[in-house]
Design a protein around this motif. Structure first.
Motif, short mmCIF file in Angstrom:
data_model
loop_
_atom_site.label_atom_id
_atom_site.label_comp_id
_atom_site.label_asym_id
_atom_site.label_seq_id
_atom_site.Cartn_x
_atom_site.Cartn_y
_atom_site.Cartn_z
N VAL A 1 0.87 -1.18 0.00
CA VAL A 1 0.00 0.00 0.00
C VAL A 1 0.90 1.23 0.00
CG1 VAL A 1 -1.87 1.23 1.15
CG2 VAL A 1 -1.74 -1.28 1.31
N ASP A 2 0.84 2.03 -1.05
CA ASP A 2 1.76 3.16 -1.16
C ASP A 2 1.23 4.40 -0.45
OD1 ASP A 2 0.00 4.54 -2.88
OD2 ASP A 2 1.06 3.93 -4.71
N HIS A 3 2.00 5.49 -0.50
CA HIS A 3 1.66 6.72 0.22
C HIS A 3 0.44 7.42 -0.38
CE1 HIS A 3 3.94 8.20 -3.20
NE2 HIS A 3 3.52 9.43 -2.95
N LEU A 4 0.06 7.05 -1.60
CA LEU A 4 -1.13 7.61 -2.23
C LEU A 4 -2.39 6.82 -1.88
CD1 LEU A 4 0.41 8.20 -5.78
CD2 LEU A 4 0.09 9.91 -3.97
N GLY A 5 -2.21 5.69 -1.20
CA GLY A 5 -3.33 4.83 -0.84
C GLY A 5 -3.63 3.75 -1.87
N THR A 6 -2.84 3.69 -2.93
CA THR A 6 -3.02 2.66 -3.95
C THR A 6 -2.50 1.32 -3.42
OG1 THR A 6 -2.78 4.26 -5.74
CG2 THR A 6 -2.45 1.93 -6.30
N ILE A 7 -3.29 0.27 -3.63
CA ILE A 7 -2.87 -1.08 -3.27
C ILE A 7 -2.26 -1.73 -4.51
CG2 ILE A 7 -3.59 -3.31 -2.34
CD1 ILE A 7 -6.12 -1.90 -1.28
N HIS A 8 -1.00 -2.13 -4.41
CA HIS A 8 -0.32 -2.81 -5.49
C HIS A 8 -0.25 -4.30 -5.16
CE1 HIS A 8 1.12 1.03 -7.19
NE2 HIS A 8 1.28 1.40 -5.93
N LEU A 9 -0.57 -5.12 -6.13
CA LEU A 9 -0.62 -6.57 -5.93
C LEU A 9 0.07 -7.25 -7.11
CD1 LEU A 9 -1.82 -9.09 -4.41
CD2 LEU A 9 -3.86 -8.79 -5.84
N SER A 10 1.06 -8.08 -6.83
CA SER A 10 1.70 -8.86 -7.89
C SER A 10 1.78 -10.30 -7.44
CB SER A 10 3.09 -8.29 -8.23
OG SER A 10 3.96 -8.38 -7.13
N TRP A 11 1.94 -11.20 -8.40
CA TRP A 11 1.97 -12.61 -8.05
C TRP A 11 2.59 -13.44 -9.15
CZ3 TRP A 11 -2.25 -9.92 -9.73
CH2 TRP A 11 -2.97 -10.43 -10.83
N VAL A 12 3.05 -14.64 -8.75
CA VAL A 12 3.43 -15.67 -9.71
C VAL A 12 2.35 -16.75 -9.65
CG1 VAL A 12 5.88 -15.21 -9.37
CG2 VAL A 12 4.81 -17.08 -8.10
N TRP A 13 2.19 -17.47 -10.75
CA TRP A 13 1.30 -18.62 -10.78
C TRP A 13 2.10 -19.88 -10.45
CZ3 TRP A 13 -3.61 -17.56 -10.81
CH2 TRP A 13 -4.13 -16.48 -11.55
N ASP B 1 5.84 -16.86 -14.51
CA ASP B 1 5.29 -15.55 -14.87
C ASP B 1 5.10 -14.65 -13.65
OD1 ASP B 1 5.21 -16.22 -17.58
OD2 ASP B 1 3.28 -17.22 -17.33
N LEU B 2 4.99 -13.37 -13.93
CA LEU B 2 4.79 -12.36 -12.90
C LEU B 2 3.67 -11.44 -13.35
CD1 LEU B 2 5.93 -11.41 -10.18
CD2 LEU B 2 7.58 -10.02 -11.42
N CYS B 3 2.61 -11.36 -12.54
CA CYS B 3 1.39 -10.62 -12.91
C CYS B 3 1.16 -9.45 -11.96
CB CYS B 3 0.19 -11.57 -12.88
SG CYS B 3 0.34 -13.01 -13.94
N TYR B 4 0.22 -8.58 -12.35
CA TYR B 4 0.04 -7.33 -11.58
C TYR B 4 -1.41 -6.86 -11.62
CZ TYR B 4 0.33 -2.40 -10.26
OH TYR B 4 0.13 -1.19 -9.65
N ALA B 5 -1.83 -6.25 -10.50
CA ALA B 5 -3.11 -5.55 -10.42
C ALA B 5 -2.98 -4.46 -9.36
CB ALA B 5 -4.24 -6.52 -10.03
N ARG B 6 -3.87 -3.47 -9.43
CA ARG B 6 -3.85 -2.41 -8.41
C ARG B 6 -5.29 -1.99 -8.10
NH1 ARG B 6 -1.42 2.39 -12.26
NH2 ARG B 6 -3.39 2.94 -13.29
N SER B 7 -5.45 -1.41 -6.91
CA SER B 7 -6.75 -0.88 -6.50
C SER B 7 -6.57 0.53 -5.96
CB SER B 7 -7.39 -1.77 -5.42
OG SER B 7 -8.59 -1.18 -4.93
N ARG B 8 -7.43 1.43 -6.40
CA ARG B 8 -7.39 2.82 -5.93
C ARG B 8 -8.55 3.14 -4.99
NH1 ARG B 8 -3.90 5.88 -9.41
NH2 ARG B 8 -3.32 4.75 -11.31
N ASP B 9 -9.35 2.12 -4.64
CA ASP B 9 -10.49 2.37 -3.75
C ASP B 9 -10.50 1.39 -2.58
OD1 ASP B 9 -11.21 0.07 -5.06
OD2 ASP B 9 -13.11 0.83 -5.85
N ASN B 10 -9.32 1.18 -2.00
CA ASN B 10 -9.17 0.35 -0.80
C ASN B 10 -9.57 -1.11 -1.01
OD1 ASN B 10 -8.16 2.47 0.81
ND2 ASN B 10 -10.23 3.19 1.25
#
Length: 331
Positions: A107-119, A130-139
């Motif tokens: 969770v960064d200083h802007l409140g964005t949740i960063h999520l990455s993962w391998v399968w 592989d390495l994947c990514y998603a983010r959330s800007r609304d908690n």
């Protein structure tokens, strides 16, 4: 994790077990209360529980429901005002009963949740890929790709954004760490072996706001094979990454360097990373952890250090109690 009401939340002792969760009996107390459910559903097969603190003071709780190679990412949120947990997603990342995601979150200083993962396709670690990514800007309510494209939930192997394509059998480790720079761009610390090489190297994968990039951090010379099922005694630790402006620090442990706690420091201007040993003793199977909230609020890097041992393939080792250190790292 400690919430803004000074209540400790603890979850512990899981590997495919019923949820074990409790909290302190009163604000500021170190006494933990009885075990209690969070939501009451999807709590019979819990692995890898992790707490994260949101910008508004609420908490996130992430865990895997299911088994290695056949599991889903579940996400809960704690409302600081009501003192109650609610389920955000029964399945945020869906293994579709064919695989599971091993994730890292920040969770960064802007409140964005960063999520990455391998399968991982099976319980065997060599099927990480592989390495994947998603983010959330609304908690944690809705999720999107790095270019702002909304995800249709749950996220699957077919719909995920791929930050880096890494084949199976690449000594790719799972569950490492993330951070973000001042602009909210995500950085992922990990390691894997290139197909034309025999030595796994620490690497940094990041998005500069336009595209995904990756660079090699270490210059290791010792090969090893990351394969088989169960717990592994690996000669290097999963890295932790912290970012201060454009300066980057990788926190690691490597038998090649005598098993000491090592920090690689560098930046993306020249992509040169220099290792510095910050202990003079072997920590064996120690994996890095640090006070994430102290780093975010005061830019103080405090590492939790303890000599630890790990049996390979679900074996145990006989180790007497070891002292715990908090190492305060200065710039």
């Amino acid at each position: 994790m400690v919430d803004d009401n000074h209540v400790i939340h603890a979850s512990f002792d899981h590997h495919g077990n019923k949820l074990k969760y409790c909290r302190s009996v009163a604000p500021g107390s170190l006494v933990l209360g009885e075990l209690e459910p969070m939501i009451g559903t999807l709590e019979d097969d819990v692995t890898y529980p992790e707490f994260y603190r949101l910008g508004n003071g609420d908490l996130l709780f992430a865990y895997r429901s299911g088994t290695s190679g056949r599991g889903n990412l579940v996400l809960n949120k704690y409302d600081l005002t009501t003192g109650r947990w609610e389920r955000l997603h029964d399945i945020l990342i869906d293994g579709e009963n064919e695989r599971n995601a091993y994730w890292q979150l920040y969770v960064d200083h802007l409140g964005t949740i960063h999520l990455s993962w391998v399968w991982r396709e099976t319980w065997l670690v060599e099927t990480n890929h592989d390495l994947c990514y998603a983010r959330s800007r609304d908690n944690g309510g809705s999720w999107e790709k790095s270019d702002g494209t909304p995800y249709s939930l749950p996220i699957t192997a077919a719909t995920a954004e791929y930050a880096c394509i890494i084949p199976q059998g690449s000594e790719l480790i799972n569950q490492t760490s993330m951070s973000a720079d001042n602009d909210g761009n995500p950085y992922i610390a990990t390691y894997w072996r290139e197909q034309n090489d025999s030595v796994p190297q620490y690497r940094l994968v990041w998005n500069d706001g336009k595209k995904w990039k990756n660079r090699q951090v270490s210059s290791r010379t010792t090969p090893f094979s990351l394969s088989g099922g169960g717990t592994k005694m690996i000669p290097i630790a999963r890295p932790r990454v912290v970012i201060d402006n454009d300066e980057i620090a990788f926190i690691t442990r490597d038998t090649e360097r005598g098993g000491k706690v090592t920090i690689y420091t560098g930046n993306l201007r020249d992509c040169i990373f220099t290792p510095v040993d910050v202990t003079d003793f072997d920590v064996n199977a120690w994996e890095p952890s640090y006070d994430t909230e102290l780093w975010k609020s005061q830019r103080k890097l405090h590492l939790y250090i303890q000599n630890a041992m790990q049996g390979d393939g679900e074996k145990v080792t006989d180790l007497p109690p070891q002292p715990v250190y908090v190492l305060e790292v200065t710039h």
